[in-house]
Structure formats: C-alpha cells, structure tokens
Design an enzyme around this catalytic site. Structure first.
Site, PDB file in Angstrom:
ATOM      1  CE  LYS A 103      -4.548   0.641   0.236  1.00 57.45           C
ATOM      2  NZ  LYS A 103      -5.542  -0.186  -0.466  1.00 57.45           N
ATOM      3  CB  ALA A 104       1.752   3.811  -2.040  1.00 59.82           C
TER       4      ALA A 104
END
Length: 382
Positions: free
Chosen positions: A77-78
């Site tokens: 995830k970013a």
C-alpha cells in the site's frame, strides 16, 4: 524509527519506504508487506491525516486479500499525506512517484485508493514514462477503470447475494443499507437493486438518506453524477435526511459499510439491526465488534473477502499493463462474480464448522496460503 519497528511481525512488513520533497511539501510512504506469493500490489491513497501505521495496516489487508482470492501478488500500500483537493495535488503526486522510482514498478505497482482517480493513475504512468507503473488507468489509455466500471461495488453485491443464499434467504425484496455512496457504495447499490434488493438508506459525508419503503437507486445515481456527496440533500421527497452514522442502526436485512474504517465498534455492533453485514470498506469493524456480531448471530462477510472484486480486476489489469489490447470487461465481471460467491461461501461455511468468527476463518485461510509460500521459499526459520 522505533515506531516503524513496532509494526513488524512474522508476516512483515518487508519494506517501509518514507519519502519527502521540500519543494512541494510532499510526504509519503510505501509499505510492502509480504511478497511470498508475488510482487507488492495495492492501492495508493491521498489523505491529509495519513499515518504510516494506517498504510501498514492496509498493506497487511492486501496481503490477506490476494491470498484470500488465491491470486499471486503480495500485499502493499502507498500513501501521500496531502489534501486531495489541494490545487497543487498533481505536483505532489508527481513528486511522490519520482521519489519511488526505484520501487515502481519493479517492486510495487500503483493502484487507486481513497483520494485518487483514474486520471491520477495516468499521471503515475506519465511521470515514470512506464505503462507498467500503475493500473486503473482510463479506458482511453487502454486501462481497466475500476471506479468507472464499479467493479469492487459489483463484487460486494455478489458477496451479499451469496451470504443471503448461505443464510437460506434471498436478496430479492431484502432491505439494504449502504453506508457510503462513493466509488464502492454507489456501484454496490446499483448491483443490489439489479439483484432485487430494496435499498432503504445510503449515506455520504453530508448525511444519511432513509426511506423505509425504498429509495429510487436510479435517481440517486443520476443525482450523484450531478451533485456528488450532496446527493442525499438533493434527493428531495420520499426520503428523510439523518445524521451521519444513523444509517448503521436503521431496520434492515443487510448492512453494507462501504465508507471508512473503524465505523462499527462494539456498542454499535450490539445495536445493528441487520442480520447480514457485508464489509465493502476496508477494516470497518474491529475484533471486539466482530465478536459481538457473531454472538448475536449476525452473518458478516469480511472486508478482504467482500471487497476483493477490485483485486480480481487488478489481476487482469496487471497482465494487460504492456499489452496492446484492453482487458475485456465481460470476462472481468464474470470472474469477479465467481470469485466473490465462491469465497463467501467457503469462509461462511468454515466459520460455522470451526465455531469461529468469519474474520478468524478468512484470516486462517489467507495465512495458511501465505505461510505455505514462505516455507517453500525458505523465508521461515527452521
């Protein structure tokens, strides 16, 4: 650094990359949680209140989501700490992906999450001059526009139908509440109506709209296109506007929390009147709430089962990143329907057989698959 270290356990995260840019004020993080089953893949979000712990938590959900649908990518995830409505959002986004050019797309491929759109996915590709840097791009660029197609919400509705069938009932005529009328919620409402359900309440940040006799979903969808989140106030006659959160407790057969995480605590769980909860959002309930719901006999379809339709679509999009041919939407929707129904039935049956909550059953299944991959690759201590 000690705060980041406390996030680590036997599963991950394997890598936490924090980046910043003085010129734009950009601050962001990439968390690659576990790559035993494949490279990191997960959405990218933009939020003014973003934290590293939040992104790490969501990356873990992606690890389990990919394993839960038995597709071969790893959790990641970013996140960018910025206001999605800021006038310089594009400059901030470009600074973020430039800072991660060593990781994207070799270790992580960006997708869409809260605060970002298909156009932002196109910007990621443009900034890195690489079609493989992001998925979820607009149709005109050969992409699979998840939000435009409503793939995730479609899958949530398919999971709801499977859960109703498992419980010995039907969605046809069932009263449904959809919390959140964004990318996931509106698509879920549309498909639920197609399946014969009666949507009695929806909500946005502007409030909750409730009509015990049923809302006109087609009209809501038209108004959403014109008014966005203000749809609940523009709807007019035939519906009553309630405070945000009140929709969780109105009489219904099915509740679909498709807004934010941690919206149903133990107290709310004790008063939910629906008999089926289908988690369209990531992490809308915690362990305490899940135990309360289970004790009350409420059937819960966990988030990383119910909202994995976007993950299935992402699998197709990942294969097509460098192709001259677009993914075929019909094939994608068919695969999403099959996966959502199969996984929902598997998890609900396992929970009943094991005497656990559905989250515990789904987690055990996903962890077993990840652990087997870790063992085969020599990643576990012997």
């Amino acid at each position: 650094m000690s705060d980041v270290l406390t996030l680590m356990d036997e599963w991950g995260p394997e890598r936490v990359v924090c980046v910043s840019d003085s010129r734009t004020g950009m601050r962001g993080v990439l968390v690659i949680d576990n790559t035993a089953r494949g490279m990191g893949k997960g959405g990218m979000r933009m939020s003014a209140s973003l934290t590293v712990a939040e992104v790490a938590r969501l990356a873990r959900v992606m690890t389990y989501k990919w394993a839960g649908v038995d597709l071969f990518f790893g959790g990641a995830k970013a996140g960018i700490m910025a206001d999605p409505g800021a006038p310089d959002r594009e400059a901030i986004l470009r600074a973020f992906v430039r800072a991660l050019s060593q990781e994207i797309p070799r270790q992580y491929v960006a997708g869409l999450d809260m605060g970002l759109t298909e156009r932002d996915a196109a910007i990621v590709q443009d900034e890195l001059a690489d079609r493989g840097a992001a998925v979820g791009t607009p149709h005109v660029l050969g992409g699979m526009p998840y939000d435009e197609l409503g793939v995730t919400g479609f899958g949530v509705a398919e999971a709801a139908d499977a859960a109703a069938r498992h419980a010995g009932t039907s969605l046809r005529g069932a009263r449904v509440v959809v919390q959140g009328f964004g990318a996931v919620g509106h698509a879920a409402a549309r498909r639920l109506a197609e399946l014969g359900a009666t949507v009695v309440a929806v909500s946005t940040a502007h409030g909750a709209l409730h009509d015990p006799d049923g809302l006109d979903v087609a009209r809501l969808l038209e108004l959403r296109a014109e008014a966005g989140d203000a749809v609940v106030k523009e709807y007019g006659g035939g519906g009553r506007v309630l405070e945000v959160g009140a929709e969780l407790l109105v009489p219904a057969d099915v509740l679909v929390p498709a807004a934010l995480q941690d919206v149903i605590d133990a107290d709310i769980a004790a008063n939910v009147r629906a008999r089926i909860v289908v988690e369209g959002a990531n992490l809308p309930t915690g362990p305490a709430a899940q135990r309360v719901l289970a004790a009350r006999g409420v059937t819960v379809v966990p988030d990383f089962v119910a909202n994995a339709g976007g993950v299935v679509a992402a699998g197709f999009a990942m294969d097509a990143r460098y192709s001259a041919f677009r993914p075929e939407p019909g094939a994608v929707f068919a695969a999403v329907s099959a996966k959502m129904r199969e996984n929902t039935e598997t998890v609900l049956a396992a929970a009943r057989a094991q005497g656990t909550t559905t989250h515990e059953a789904a987690l055990a299944l996903a962890q077993r698959r990840v652990r087997e991959a870790m063992e085969l690759k020599g990643r576990l201590r012997r």
